[in-house]
Design an enzyme around this catalytic site. Structure first.
Site, short mmCIF file in Angstrom:
data_model
loop_
_atom_site.label_atom_id
_atom_site.label_comp_id
_atom_site.label_asym_id
_atom_site.label_seq_id
_atom_site.Cartn_x
_atom_site.Cartn_y
_atom_site.Cartn_z
N HIS A 131 2.08 -10.78 -4.26
CA HIS A 131 1.26 -11.01 -3.01
C HIS A 131 0.16 -10.26 -2.98
CE1 HIS A 131 5.40 -12.49 -1.53
NE2 HIS A 131 4.60 -12.90 -0.58
N HIS A 173 8.49 -3.18 -2.80
CA HIS A 173 7.68 -2.87 -4.08
C HIS A 173 7.25 -1.44 -3.84
CE1 HIS A 173 6.46 -6.63 -5.74
NE2 HIS A 173 6.06 -7.12 -4.32
#
Length: 221
Positions: A131, A173
């Protein structure tokens, strides 16, 4: 050699070097402290629904589907160069991120919830953030390679920043994954600057893959 011995040797081979293990441990510790700090702020803690919306706004599948639909539905000669190059850039990003994820195979944070929008194959791994690489790539394209009007720059940078922060606060993440994704996206933007398809070549590619001809010049019949 027994099966258990073989598996043990494979695990040892995959284990990163000591210095990298130390870096990853520091990254995990700093990320954990950042998430705790973020969740202690009630406004941030209550924004998970918004974080998930941000997640969808930069997911590879919707982006690729949108640009393919855009190039097929809107026969606009002045936008063909952007459309073709954007599709190539997105494909480049998807392939590179998948390869890097498959190589490093870093597991996602323990606090990650299994509610991500469409995870396929290497998407289960954490490094780098696809992303964030995609957001950085799009930002480079719309600021340097196909510049939008200046007043779009701030919203674009704000979107990219919010997306990167949300990836950590959602515990999708670690901080190093996000940083790696941003660096990768910038590198992909530089590569796209070298590979940028000219307007004539973009129109030629368009006519090859579609049944419609573009108005004007040799591309109209």
């Amino acid at each position: 050699m027994s099966e258990s011995t073989r598996r043990t040797q494979e695990v040892v081979k995959r284990r990163p070097p000591l210095w990298l293990q130390q870096v990853l441990a520091i990254d995990e510790n700093i990320t954990k402290k950042f998430v705790i700090w973020g969740n202690s702020r009630s406004p941030l803690h209550s924004l998970r629904l918004h974080y998930r919306a941000l997640e969808i706004t930069c997911h590879g599948i919707p982006w690729l589907a949108f640009w393919i639909a855009f190039i097929w539905l809107f026969n606009m000669p002045n936008l063909v160069q952007l459309q073709v190059n954007m599709i190539l850039a997105l494909l480049l990003d998807i392939v590179i991120v998948a390869l890097v994820k498959a190589f490093f195979r870093r597991r996602r944070p323990l606090g990650n919830k299994q509610d991500a929008f469409v995870e396929i194959g290497p998407d289960q791994f954490s490094f780098p953030s696809g992303h964030c690489s995609r957001a950085a790539l799009v930002t480079v394209i719309f600021i340097f390679l196909w510049p939008l009007p200046f007043f779009f720059f701030l919203p674009l940078l704000a979107w990219t920043t919010a997306l990167c922060l949300s990836r950590v606060l959602m515990e999708r993440h670690y901080l190093l994954d996000v940083l790696g994704g941003v660096v990768l996206g910038i590198a992909e933007g530089i590569l796209m600057a070298l590979l940028w398809v000219s307007e004539d070549n973009a129109k030629w590619l368009y006519t090859i893959v579609s049944d419609e001809k573009l108005d004007g010049g040799d591309y109209h019949v």
